[in-house]
Design an enzyme around this catalytic site. Structure first.
Site, PDB file in Angstrom:
ATOM      1  CB  ALA A   1       0.708  -2.262   2.526  1.00  0.00           C
ATOM      2  N   GLY A   2      -0.813  -2.670  -0.188  1.00  0.00           N
ATOM      3  CA  GLY A   2      -0.832  -3.382  -1.460  1.00  0.00           C
ATOM      4  C   GLY A   2      -2.079  -3.105  -2.269  1.00  0.00           C
ATOM      5  N   GLY A   3      -1.964  -2.279  -3.301  1.00  0.00           N
ATOM      6  CA  GLY A   3      -3.092  -2.010  -4.181  1.00  0.00           C
ATOM      7  C   GLY A   3      -4.128  -1.070  -3.602  1.00  0.00           C
TER       8      GLY A   3
ATOM      9  CG  HIS B   1      10.778  -7.092  -3.112  1.00  0.00           C
ATOM     10  ND1 HIS B   1      11.315  -7.870  -4.118  1.00  0.00           N
ATOM     11  CD2 HIS B   1      11.538  -5.984  -3.035  1.00  0.00           C
ATOM     12  CE1 HIS B   1      12.372  -7.258  -4.628  1.00  0.00           C
ATOM     13  NE2 HIS B   1      12.526  -6.101  -3.998  1.00  0.00           N
TER      14      HIS B   1
ATOM     15  N   GLY C   1       1.563   3.534  -1.079  1.00  0.00           N
ATOM     16  CA  GLY C   1       2.870   3.589  -1.722  1.00  0.00           C
ATOM     17  C   GLY C   1       2.745   4.159  -3.123  1.00  0.00           C
TER      18      GLY C   1
END
Length: 242
Positions: free
Chosen positions: A92-94, A66, A115
């Protein structure tokens, strides 16, 4: 219930996400735990910091799961959010390479959260068929679903995700028609069986870096080696331009 277990087991760190953790913080703090709150905007990060969390994990639009409705890219989040907070910030993210770690630190973040990059770790319990599918993905192999409910979710671009988008394109807002496709147990079953077309499987664009099944140690070594190489490259550029 989860908090009760965490307190009983003397967990040192907990992650909260989504809604404000303010209501839970007194119990968490009394238990001596550190709290990292995960959110998608500076405004929500500031609210959580004011409530007393110890650190923030800020998600960019590239994140699996999300990433929020504003879909702010990680390079913007990494520059904006640390400037607006007095607590440590993890980007965080990519993210899945050492050069991105170096970039995040340069932007002002204190670290990165991995992640999707780690789904191919040998230590992860998911079936190897699922991991192998992840190793074959590129950065374009994810899609956003559930926007119709103002609940963006970035997932693996599989048959189920396409079916969800088809319902959205028809303007269907009856959640019961989505439930068989998106319900949580589907994801666990997919990880256990290796059936990567089953369920909406959270997957960020860092899947592009998860190109082999390897141990956590080897994954970390590769990331840190890349970060050092890029740091040295920057040093060389500085000398050339000096």
């Amino acid at each position: 219930m989860f908090l009760d277990v965490a307190i009983e087991e003397k967990v040192a760190f907990v992650e909260t996400a989504g809604f404000s953790p303010k209501a839970f913080l007194p119990r968490i703090k009394d238990a001596g735990m550190k709290v990292i709150h995960k959110c998608t905007t500076l405004r929500h990060a500031q609210s959580a910091a004011k409530a007393g969390v110890d650190a923030i994990a800020i998600l960019g639009a590239e994140a699996g799961g999300h990433p929020g409705m504003n879909m702010i890219g990680g390079i913007v989040q990494g520059a904006v959010v640390p400037e607006g907070l007095d607590v440590p910030v993890v980007l965080a993210g990519g993210l899945g390479s050492g050069r991105q770690l170096l970039a995040a630190l340069t932007l002002g973040a204190d670290g990165i959260l991995l992640g999707s990059r780690m789904t191919v770790a040998e230590e992860i319990w998911a079936d190897d068929k699922y991991k192998k599918r992840v190793t074959e993905t590129v950065e374009s192999d994810t899609r956003i679903v559930m926007s119709i409910f103002n609940d963006n979710s970035r997932v693996l671009d599989n048959a189920t995700a396409k079916a969800v988008n088809a319902l959205e394109e028809q303007g269907i807002t009856d959640f019961e028609q989505y439930r068989p496709l998106v319900q949580g147990p589907n994801q666990r079953d997919a990880y256990a069986s290796g059936d990567f077309d089953q369920g909406t499987l959270s997957m960020g664009q860092s899947c592009a870096f998860a190109n082999e099944i390897a141990s956590v140690e080897n994954i970390f070594d590769d990331i840190l080696g890349d970060a050092v190489a890029m740091r040295d490259r920057l040093g060389g550029l500085a000398v050339e331009n000096g």
